[in-house]
Scaffold this active site. Structure first.
Site, PDB file in Angstrom:
ATOM      1  N   ASN A   1      36.507  22.377  29.756  1.00 32.84           N
ATOM      2  CA  ASN A   1      36.861  23.616  30.467  1.00 32.84           C
ATOM      3  C   ASN A   1      36.535  23.381  31.945  1.00 32.84           C
ATOM      4  OD1 ASN A   1      35.864  27.104  29.925  1.00 32.84           O
ATOM      5  ND2 ASN A   1      37.724  26.271  30.786  1.00 32.84           N
TER       6      ASN A   1
ATOM      7  N   CYS B   1      31.594  33.177  32.352  1.00 32.72           N
ATOM      8  CA  CYS B   1      32.179  31.954  31.805  1.00 32.72           C
ATOM      9  C   CYS B   1      31.042  31.064  31.330  1.00 32.72           C
ATOM     10  CB  CYS B   1      33.015  31.245  32.867  1.00 32.72           C
ATOM     11  SG  CYS B   1      33.671  29.652  32.340  1.00 32.72           S
TER      12      CYS B   1
ATOM     13  N   HIS C   1      36.401  39.279  23.235  1.00 32.54           N
ATOM     14  CA  HIS C   1      36.885  38.218  22.360  1.00 32.54           C
ATOM     15  C   HIS C   1      37.336  38.787  21.024  1.00 32.54           C
ATOM     16  CE1 HIS C   1      35.518  34.792  24.816  1.00 32.54           C
ATOM     17  NE2 HIS C   1      34.535  35.605  25.160  1.00 32.54           N
TER      18      HIS C   1
ATOM     19  N   GLU D   1      42.764  31.861  26.398  1.00 31.88           N
ATOM     20  CA  GLU D   1      41.973  32.687  27.299  1.00 31.88           C
ATOM     21  C   GLU D   1      42.849  33.576  28.167  1.00 31.88           C
ATOM     22  OE1 GLU D   1      38.419  31.388  29.257  1.00 31.88           O
ATOM     23  OE2 GLU D   1      38.650  29.364  28.448  1.00 31.88           O
TER      24      GLU D   1
ATOM     25  N   CYS E   1      35.811  27.249  25.491  1.00 34.22           N
ATOM     26  CA  CYS E   1      35.421  28.523  26.096  1.00 34.22           C
ATOM     27  C   CYS E   1      33.991  28.805  25.655  1.00 34.22           C
ATOM     28  CB  CYS E   1      36.357  29.645  25.640  1.00 34.22           C
ATOM     29  SG  CYS E   1      35.877  31.284  26.228  1.00 34.22           S
TER      30      CYS E   1
ATOM     31  N   GLY F   1      33.484  32.236  24.319  1.00 35.51           N
ATOM     32  CA  GLY F   1      34.209  32.259  23.047  1.00 35.51           C
ATOM     33  C   GLY F   1      33.420  31.597  21.936  1.00 35.51           C
TER      34      GLY F   1
END
Length: 282
Positions: A11, A73, A167, A217, A226, A229
């Site tokens: 990511n 994040c 989410h 996302e 993620c 996530g």
């Protein structure tokens, strides 16, 4: 402007030290769009600015590839932690980072003067639907665990969790590697039940201590991983009785360890790597 490209489990974001570089806040959304373009920019899932903070050691200001602002994040904050330590902005191995979803506590594992593993206290999950936010027909304040809704004519069951970002975690027997997320992802992201859009995780359970996932996302499309996530998956796995309190999550970009004990302190802990890809001038 000097930048550093970093990735956590694949990511990737462009990082700018806004303590020393002048990037006005009003310019950051457009800059994120420009710098994230993988053909005409540097190429990334978005932009993260490292700023000074009045309430923590540092502040993380995060933008998606489409210029929209993100509250949190998980992979990004691990890279922030590695950046500030490896580039000498702090010599502490435990410190705090302010985000739009609260202050996070960081613990580093350091080898040869470099942060090689980062553990983040991601705080308790948000399960109250109105706070996620999500608006299911006839919903109450009870958590939406294995709740059914329809996406593009297909009924799915999902557990709805916010880790600073909303989410929808979907456990499925269909192999996640065979899914066409570019095609189906927007139907999930822009589903009318989610007023601020949603990140969607598609998960195969391998064992009680291992799962495999792919993620679509909001604002960025499919990414290789993620962090929030993965935390949402760890929470959903425990709430559905599918996984243990400590689970390794295999993403397309690498492995992330998530710990969650709702009968203990109720905090979600995420541990994973972060790496510098390159530095340069834009």
């Amino acid at each position: 402007m000097k930048f550093t490209k970093m990735q956590g489990a694949g990511n990737d974001y462009i990082y700018v030290d806004c303590i020393h570089e002048n990037l006005p806040e009003e310019d950051r959304p457009d800059f994120s769009i420009k710098v994230s373009d993988r053909h005409f920019g540097v190429g990334s899932d978005g932009l993260i600015c490292i700023c000074s903070s009045e309430v923590a050691d540092f502040r993380m200001d995060m933008y998606n590839a489409d210029g929209s602002r993100g509250k949190m994040c998980g992979n990004g904050i691990r890279c922030v932690a590695k950046y500030v330590y490896d580039f000498g902005l702090t010599n502490k191995e435990k410190f705090t980072v302010e985000t739009a979803s609260g202050i996070k506590n960081i613990t580093l594992t350091v080898e040869d003067g470099k942060a090689v593993l980062i553990r983040v206290d991601m705080e308790a999950p948000i399960l109250k639907p109105g706070d996620v936010p999500v608006k299911f027909p006839g919903q109450t304040d009870k958590p939406l665990i294995n709740a059914e809704y329809e996406v593009a004519g297909k009924k799915v069951k999902a557990t709805i969790v916010s880790m600073g970002n909303p989410h929808s975690v979907i456990f499925t027997d269909d192999p996640v590697e065979d899914m066409d997320l570019d095609r189906i992802g927007p139907d999930y992201e822009f589903h009318p039940y989610f007023p601020e859009r949603v990140n969607t995780e598609f998960v195969n359970v391998i064992s009680r201590s291992e799962v495999k996932m792919r993620v679509y996302e909001r604002g960025s499309g499919e990414t290789l991983a993620c962090g929030t996530g993965c935390c949402a998956i760890g929470v959903a796995g425990v709430l559905n009785g599918l996984t243990d309190k400590k689970v390794t999550i295999h993403t397309r970009g690498g492995d992330i360890l998530v710990e969650y004990d709702p009968d203990g302190d109720g905090i979600v802990y995420m541990t994973g790597p972060a790496a510098v890809v390159c530095t340069g001038d834009f």
